[in-house]
Motif scaffolding. Structure first.
Motif, PDB file in Angstrom:
ATOM      1  N   ARG A   1       0.832  -1.203   0.000  1.00  0.00           N
ATOM      2  CA  ARG A   1       0.000   0.000   0.000  1.00  0.00           C
ATOM      3  C   ARG A   1       0.872   1.260   0.000  1.00  0.00           C
ATOM      4  N   PHE A   2       1.915   1.241   0.783  1.00  0.00           N
ATOM      5  CA  PHE A   2       2.804   2.397   0.789  1.00  0.00           C
ATOM      6  C   PHE A   2       3.496   2.558  -0.563  1.00  0.00           C
ATOM      7  N   CYS A   3       3.938   1.457  -1.130  1.00  0.00           N
ATOM      8  CA  CYS A   3       4.651   1.517  -2.406  1.00  0.00           C
ATOM      9  C   CYS A   3       3.760   1.999  -3.547  1.00  0.00           C
ATOM     10  N   THR A   4       2.454   1.825  -3.413  1.00  0.00           N
ATOM     11  CA  THR A   4       1.530   2.308  -4.446  1.00  0.00           C
ATOM     12  C   THR A   4       0.949   3.673  -4.102  1.00  0.00           C
ATOM     13  N   GLY A   5       1.431   4.269  -3.014  1.00  0.00           N
ATOM     14  CA  GLY A   5       0.973   5.598  -2.640  1.00  0.00           C
ATOM     15  C   GLY A   5      -0.372   5.618  -1.957  1.00  0.00           C
ATOM     16  N   ARG A   6      -0.813   4.471  -1.442  1.00  0.00           N
ATOM     17  CA  ARG A   6      -2.149   4.378  -0.839  1.00  0.00           C
ATOM     18  C   ARG A   6      -2.129   4.268   0.682  1.00  0.00           C
ATOM     19  N   GLY A   7      -0.958   4.222   1.262  1.00  0.00           N
ATOM     20  CA  GLY A   7      -0.890   4.026   2.711  1.00  0.00           C
ATOM     21  C   GLY A   7       0.243   4.806   3.344  1.00  0.00           C
ATOM     22  N   THR A   8       0.262   4.798   4.662  1.00  0.00           N
ATOM     23  CA  THR A   8       1.312   5.475   5.426  1.00  0.00           C
ATOM     24  C   THR A   8       2.570   4.609   5.464  1.00  0.00           C
ATOM     25  N   PRO A   9       3.722   5.185   5.758  1.00  0.00           N
ATOM     26  CA  PRO A   9       4.959   4.399   5.842  1.00  0.00           C
ATOM     27  C   PRO A   9       4.823   3.284   6.879  1.00  0.00           C
ATOM     28  N   PRO A  10       5.259   2.078   6.564  1.00  0.00           N
ATOM     29  CA  PRO A  10       5.168   0.972   7.523  1.00  0.00           C
ATOM     30  C   PRO A  10       6.064   1.215   8.731  1.00  0.00           C
ATOM     31  N   GLU A  11       5.566   0.858   9.931  1.00  0.00           N
ATOM     32  CA  GLU A  11       6.380   1.040  11.129  1.00  0.00           C
ATOM     33  C   GLU A  11       7.261  -0.188  11.345  1.00  0.00           C
ATOM     34  N   LEU A  12       8.060  -0.144  12.389  1.00  0.00           N
ATOM     35  CA  LEU A  12       9.099  -1.157  12.582  1.00  0.00           C
ATOM     36  C   LEU A  12       8.561  -2.586  12.638  1.00  0.00           C
ATOM     37  N   GLY A  13       7.479  -2.793  13.372  1.00  0.00           N
ATOM     38  CA  GLY A  13       6.923  -4.138  13.481  1.00  0.00           C
ATOM     39  C   GLY A  13       6.486  -4.678  12.136  1.00  0.00           C
ATOM     40  N   THR A  14       5.894  -3.823  11.320  1.00  0.00           N
ATOM     41  CA  THR A  14       5.454  -4.225   9.986  1.00  0.00           C
ATOM     42  C   THR A  14       6.650  -4.595   9.112  1.00  0.00           C
ATOM     43  N   LEU A  15       7.732  -3.836   9.210  1.00  0.00           N
ATOM     44  CA  LEU A  15       8.929  -4.135   8.428  1.00  0.00           C
ATOM     45  C   LEU A  15       9.551  -5.458   8.844  1.00  0.00           C
ATOM     46  N   ALA A  16       9.599  -5.710  10.144  1.00  0.00           N
ATOM     47  CA  ALA A  16      10.142  -6.979  10.628  1.00  0.00           C
ATOM     48  C   ALA A  16       9.306  -8.145  10.114  1.00  0.00           C
ATOM     49  N   HIS A  17       7.997  -7.989  10.136  1.00  0.00           N
ATOM     50  CA  HIS A  17       7.105  -9.039   9.633  1.00  0.00           C
ATOM     51  C   HIS A  17       7.296  -9.244   8.128  1.00  0.00           C
ATOM     52  N   PHE A  18       7.428  -8.155   7.398  1.00  0.00           N
ATOM     53  CA  PHE A  18       7.623  -8.213   5.948  1.00  0.00           C
ATOM     54  C   PHE A  18       8.888  -8.993   5.599  1.00  0.00           C
ATOM     55  N   LEU A  19       9.984  -8.705   6.280  1.00  0.00           N
ATOM     56  CA  LEU A  19      11.248  -9.373   5.989  1.00  0.00           C
ATOM     57  C   LEU A  19      11.214 -10.845   6.398  1.00  0.00           C
ATOM     58  N   THR A  20      10.519 -11.147   7.494  1.00  0.00           N
ATOM     59  CA  THR A  20      10.368 -12.543   7.913  1.00  0.00           C
ATOM     60  C   THR A  20       9.575 -13.323   6.867  1.00  0.00           C
ATOM     61  N   ALA A  21       8.471 -12.742   6.403  1.00  0.00           N
ATOM     62  CA  ALA A  21       7.642 -13.389   5.389  1.00  0.00           C
ATOM     63  C   ALA A  21       8.397 -13.558   4.078  1.00  0.00           C
ATOM     64  N   ALA A  22       9.225 -12.587   3.742  1.00  0.00           N
ATOM     65  CA  ALA A  22       9.961 -12.624   2.476  1.00  0.00           C
ATOM     66  C   ALA A  22      10.878 -13.836   2.375  1.00  0.00           C
ATOM     67  N   SER A  23      11.415 -14.245   3.507  1.00  0.00           N
ATOM     68  CA  SER A  23      12.379 -15.352   3.500  1.00  0.00           C
ATOM     69  C   SER A  23      11.759 -16.703   3.861  1.00  0.00           C
ATOM     70  N   ASP A  24      10.437 -16.757   4.002  1.00  0.00           N
ATOM     71  CA  ASP A  24       9.759 -17.988   4.418  1.00  0.00           C
ATOM     72  C   ASP A  24       9.009 -18.601   3.227  1.00  0.00           C
ATOM     73  N   PRO A  25       9.505 -19.714   2.672  1.00  0.00           N
ATOM     74  CA  PRO A  25       8.859 -20.323   1.498  1.00  0.00           C
ATOM     75  C   PRO A  25       7.455 -20.842   1.793  1.00  0.00           C
ATOM     76  N   ARG A  26       7.132 -21.033   3.058  1.00  0.00           N
ATOM     77  CA  ARG A  26       5.805 -21.558   3.407  1.00  0.00           C
ATOM     78  C   ARG A  26       4.707 -20.513   3.253  1.00  0.00           C
TER      79      ARG A  26
END
Length: 296
Positions: free
Chosen positions: A191-216
């Protein structure tokens, strides 16, 4: 010194007790009485006396009471977490003068040359937190330290956005992110990357990076992650961003142990501030590891 039963010392004759505001309790005494404020260290004379932490050994002048009351009202209010962090950060910047912030910035740079690589915004926030901390006398209240801790955490968030999310946003400007917008692990960043949302906070970034590296997670077809993979391939040390004990684990510890308690009604002391400072800007601090992990 307070009496053993916690009552006011002999020189204070209390005539009115006001409602307690968290750890702050204000009283009116019958005549102007001298005392030393535990926060600013100045000798004051007043009919209004405030105790902190339930003890008459730690008295506040009315000016310091007002500042700390503002912090408490934000911490105990009904704002959502993002608004609460922002309000505490704005209040933090009003607690010290620009000259003190500039001096703190000089000391940070002298202590660690890596600080030259931080953005101006992050340096202002970090040096403001340091200026607030250095201005506190030994008996300063836990509310002060909570506000300063928020500043340390804000510096990490600013740099994480600058070094990770802003480059990612620039790389997906012309791409279709509809599938990412509908995926719970991706949607906040998408949403942020498409200009539709506010900048993600720290917890959201940590979750994003965890999900990025999880094939499941079923994200093999994610357009957002495909672009992110291209981005991090130019960063030789970027593995730290995805390791459980790397960025995700460090940020989870920072938010759970320090930022969240500091923003709510828990009280954090000088020791907590020092521990948080070590985690953020110590020899192996998050800020420096983040700089290394995003360098080509």
């Amino acid at each position: 010194m307070a009496n053993s039963d916690g009552s006011a010392p002999f020189r204070f004759n209390v005539t009115k007790t006001y409602p307690a505001r968290g750890p702050l309790q204000q009283y009116r005494v019958d005549t102007t009485t001298a005392f030393t404020c535990c926060r600013c260290g100045q000798v004051k004379k007043s009919k209004l006396i405030t105790t902190t932490g339930g003890t008459w050994d730690r008295l506040l002048c009315n000016g310091c009471y007002g500042r700390l009351l503002s912090i408490w009202e934000i911490k105990s209010g009904s704002l959502d977490d993002t608004e609460r962090y922002d309000e505490l950060h704005r209040l933090l910047t009003s607690l010290v003068a620009e000259a003190e912030i500039a001096q703190a910035a000089s000391l940070i740079r002298a202590r660690d040359q890596r600080a030259e690589q931080l953005s101006r915004e992050a340096m202002v926030v970090l040096s403001t937190a340091e200026a607030v901390a250095s201005s506190l006398v030994a008996a300063a209240t836990e509310l002060d330290w909570s506000a300063a801790i928020i500043g340390l955490c804000k510096a990490v968030e600013i740099e994480a956005l600058r070094l990770l999310v802003v480059p990612l946003k620039a790389s997906v400007t012309q791409l279709d992110l509809r599938s990412d917008l509908s995926h719970r692990d991706m949607q906040r960043v998408a949403r942020f990357c498409t200009g539709r949302g506010t900048p993600p906070e720290l917890g959201t970034l940590a979750h994003f990076l965890t999900a990025a590296s999880d094939p499941r997670r079923g994200l093999a077809s994610s357009t957002l992650l495909a672009s992110f993979r291209l981005l991090v391939r130019s960063w030789p040390a970027s593995d730290w961003l995805f390791a459980p004990d790397g960025f995700p684990g460090s940020v989870t510890g920072l938010t759970r142990t320090f930022r969240n308690p500091a923003a709510h009604t828990e009280l954090l002391d000088q020791t907590a501030y020092q521990e948080c400072s070590t985690l953020v800007q110590g020899e192996d601090g998050i800020l420096w590891k983040l700089l290394v992990a995003t360098t080509g």
